[in-house]
Design a protein around this motif. Structure first.
Motif, PDB file in Angstrom:
ATOM      1  N   VAL A 338       2.421  58.842  49.587  1.00  0.00           N
ATOM      2  CA  VAL A 338       2.519  57.619  50.396  1.00  0.00           C
ATOM      3  C   VAL A 338       3.889  56.969  50.219  1.00  0.00           C
ATOM      4  O   VAL A 338       4.550  56.582  51.202  1.00  0.00           O
ATOM      5  CB  VAL A 338       1.398  56.632  50.019  1.00  0.00           C
ATOM      6  N   ARG A 339       4.333  56.861  48.992  1.00  0.00           N
ATOM      7  CA  ARG A 339       5.615  56.208  48.724  1.00  0.00           C
ATOM      8  C   ARG A 339       6.783  57.013  49.308  1.00  0.00           C
ATOM      9  O   ARG A 339       7.739  56.431  49.831  1.00  0.00           O
ATOM     10  CB  ARG A 339       5.804  56.015  47.224  1.00  0.00           C
ATOM     11  N   LEU A 340       6.688  58.354  49.247  1.00  0.00           N
ATOM     12  CA  LEU A 340       7.751  59.177  49.819  1.00  0.00           C
ATOM     13  C   LEU A 340       7.803  59.022  51.334  1.00  0.00           C
ATOM     14  O   LEU A 340       8.880  58.874  51.923  1.00  0.00           O
ATOM     15  CB  LEU A 340       7.526  60.647  49.445  1.00  0.00           C
ATOM     16  N   GLY A 341       6.641  59.067  51.975  1.00  0.00           N
ATOM     17  CA  GLY A 341       6.606  58.903  53.421  1.00  0.00           C
ATOM     18  C   GLY A 341       7.098  57.532  53.852  1.00  0.00           C
ATOM     19  O   GLY A 341       7.844  57.402  54.838  1.00  0.00           O
ATOM     20  N   LEU A 342       6.690  56.505  53.119  1.00  0.00           N
ATOM     21  CA  LEU A 342       7.141  55.143  53.414  1.00  0.00           C
ATOM     22  C   LEU A 342       8.653  55.037  53.222  1.00  0.00           C
ATOM     23  O   LEU A 342       9.353  54.443  54.049  1.00  0.00           O
ATOM     24  CB  LEU A 342       6.404  54.167  52.499  1.00  0.00           C
ATOM     25  N   SER A 343       9.155  55.623  52.152  1.00  0.00           N
ATOM     26  CA  SER A 343      10.585  55.557  51.851  1.00  0.00           C
ATOM     27  C   SER A 343      11.424  56.180  52.954  1.00  0.00           C
ATOM     28  O   SER A 343      12.479  55.654  53.329  1.00  0.00           O
ATOM     29  CB  SER A 343      10.876  56.282  50.529  1.00  0.00           C
ATOM     30  N   ARG A 344      10.960  57.304  53.475  1.00  0.00           N
ATOM     31  CA  ARG A 344      11.757  58.061  54.450  1.00  0.00           C
ATOM     32  C   ARG A 344      11.663  57.510  55.859  1.00  0.00           C
ATOM     33  O   ARG A 344      12.528  57.792  56.690  1.00  0.00           O
ATOM     34  CB  ARG A 344      11.288  59.523  54.441  1.00  0.00           C
ATOM     35  N   THR A 345      10.609  56.721  56.138  1.00  0.00           N
ATOM     36  CA  THR A 345      10.359  56.350  57.528  1.00  0.00           C
ATOM     37  C   THR A 345      10.538  54.864  57.788  1.00  0.00           C
ATOM     38  O   THR A 345      11.150  54.475  58.788  1.00  0.00           O
ATOM     39  CB  THR A 345       8.930  56.776  57.939  1.00  0.00           C
TER      40      THR A 345
END
Length: 376
Positions: A338-345
């Motif tokens: 979740v944190r990776l997806g949020l960070s990238r988008t």
């Protein structure tokens, strides 16, 4: 008369006199035939092995490529500040509204939620009947629970978690194409809002991508909830990890599983909250599961309007089967994804959170991972 090869002249003459053909002499055995047969068998075996290998590569090379991509998607560091926005949610079981839970349980729940980012409780208050109606007898203690939460956990909202099986993949279930059924669902929503719930949380499964009747139902429910200053939220299927994958799955199975990204956006624009059921993914490793959640998070963020709360589901339960490998689908892997997806988008998105499924199956390790990795 010509000489018959392989006989003597006397034998030929005697055979002619009797009116019979002269017997032929057996040909000499072919000493090379066994070798030729063995060579043919070897060629057949080589062809069979090569064909089998080609089929296995055709089947597993795309899968291996996809799994490698998910593994790579799990690499890297999440951006600073990608933690709770205090818009998280928790799915609760039916025991909270049927009389099994008591005041002491609500007190314990209040302690559990202290210091977390949980703002909404989706308490199971159904299921709906296939015709869309909802017997009041299934949630006799709802008013007590709502009042107790408002008193002991100020600021936390209680939504009625309503759902049913749809008749999309079998003969039995709710049929959204029936206008009377949709009207009954709206009346059931009105009924629970009259009880005091802060909103409606709808979970209808299996819901196929592109279902226009579902969108029509959401429009009607939204008019009802808005007129009462109440919330409308839904549990959603996952988004196609590859374009049109739901169509491919639907061609070969009766269960398309995924929604198109376009349909997900159409649903998200009609509700106040959308919670992705980002579990039961069949991923075999924590790294590929986390990479899958990161991808799902990005896909959902791309089409969810800023006015809608987007929540990504965390697996607060343990199972071990083909759909859900407990050693892989863990809370730490999901939170990191979740944190990776949020960070990238959209790292700064405010209307974002996680939803924990489900209270009665959660372990202390699940709660600890949620608090340490997401809430901190």
């Amino acid at each position: 008369m010509d000489r018959v090869e392989g006989t003597t002249s006397d034998e030929a003459a005697a055979a002619a006199a009797d009116g019979e053909e002269a017997p032929l002499k057996a040909p000499a055995p072919d000493k090379e035939a066994p070798a030729r047969d063995e060579e043919r068998n070897r060629r057949r075996r080589r062809w069979g092995r090569r064909t089998t290998l080609a089929l296995l590569l055709a089947l597993f090379l795309p899968l291996l490529t996809a799994e490698t991509a998910l593994y790579i998607n799990y690499q890297g560091d999440p951006a600073q500040g990608t933690h709770t926005r205090n818009r998280d949610a928790l799915w609760l079981g039916h025991a909270w509204v049927d009389g099994r839970k008591k005041d002491a349980d609500v007190t314990a729940l209040a302690r559990r939620l202290q210091g977390t980012g949980i703002r909404d409780l989706y308490v199971h208050s159904g299921p709906l009947e296939h015709d869309g109606t909802l017997p009041r007898s299934v949630y006799p203690k709802a008013r007590w629970f709502i009042d107790a939460v408002h008193e002991k956990i100020p600021g936390v909202r209680v939504q009625a978690f309503l759902g049913d099986v749809l008749a999309t993949e079998g003969p039995d279930g709710m049929r959204l194409a029936n206008a009377d059924t949709r009207a009954a669902v709206v009346r059931s929503a009105r009924q629970v809002l009259d009880t005091g719930y802060d909103g409606i949380h709808l979970d209808l499964e299996p819901l196929h991508s592109g279902d226009r009747d579902y969108l029509t139902l959401l429009d009607a429910l939204r008019r009802e909830t808005r007129s009462r200053d109440a919330l409308l939220s839904v549990a959603s299927h996952q988004i196609d990890p590859l374009p049109a994958l739901h169509s491919v799955a639907g061609t070969f199975t009766d269960h398309p599983k995924w929604w198109s990204q376009e349909f997900f956006g159409q649903v998200a624009r009609r509700v106040d909250q959308i919670a992705v059921m980002s579990y039961d993914t069949a991923q075999p490793l924590e790294s590929t599961y986390g990479g899958y959640v990161a991808q799902q998070t990005s896909l959902a963020l791309e089409v969810t309007p800023p006015s809608t709360d987007l929540l990504m589901g965390l697996p607060f339960y343990w199972e071990s089967n083909f759909d859900h490998w407990g050693h892989a689908e863990t809370v730490p892997a999901a939170v990191r994804g979740v944190r990776l997806g949020l960070s990238r988008t959209d790292a700064d998105r405010s209307r974002f959170g996680v939803a924990l499924y489900i209270d009665f199956a959660a372990t202390e390790a699940d709660w600890r991972a949620y608090k340490e990795d997401w809430v901190r």
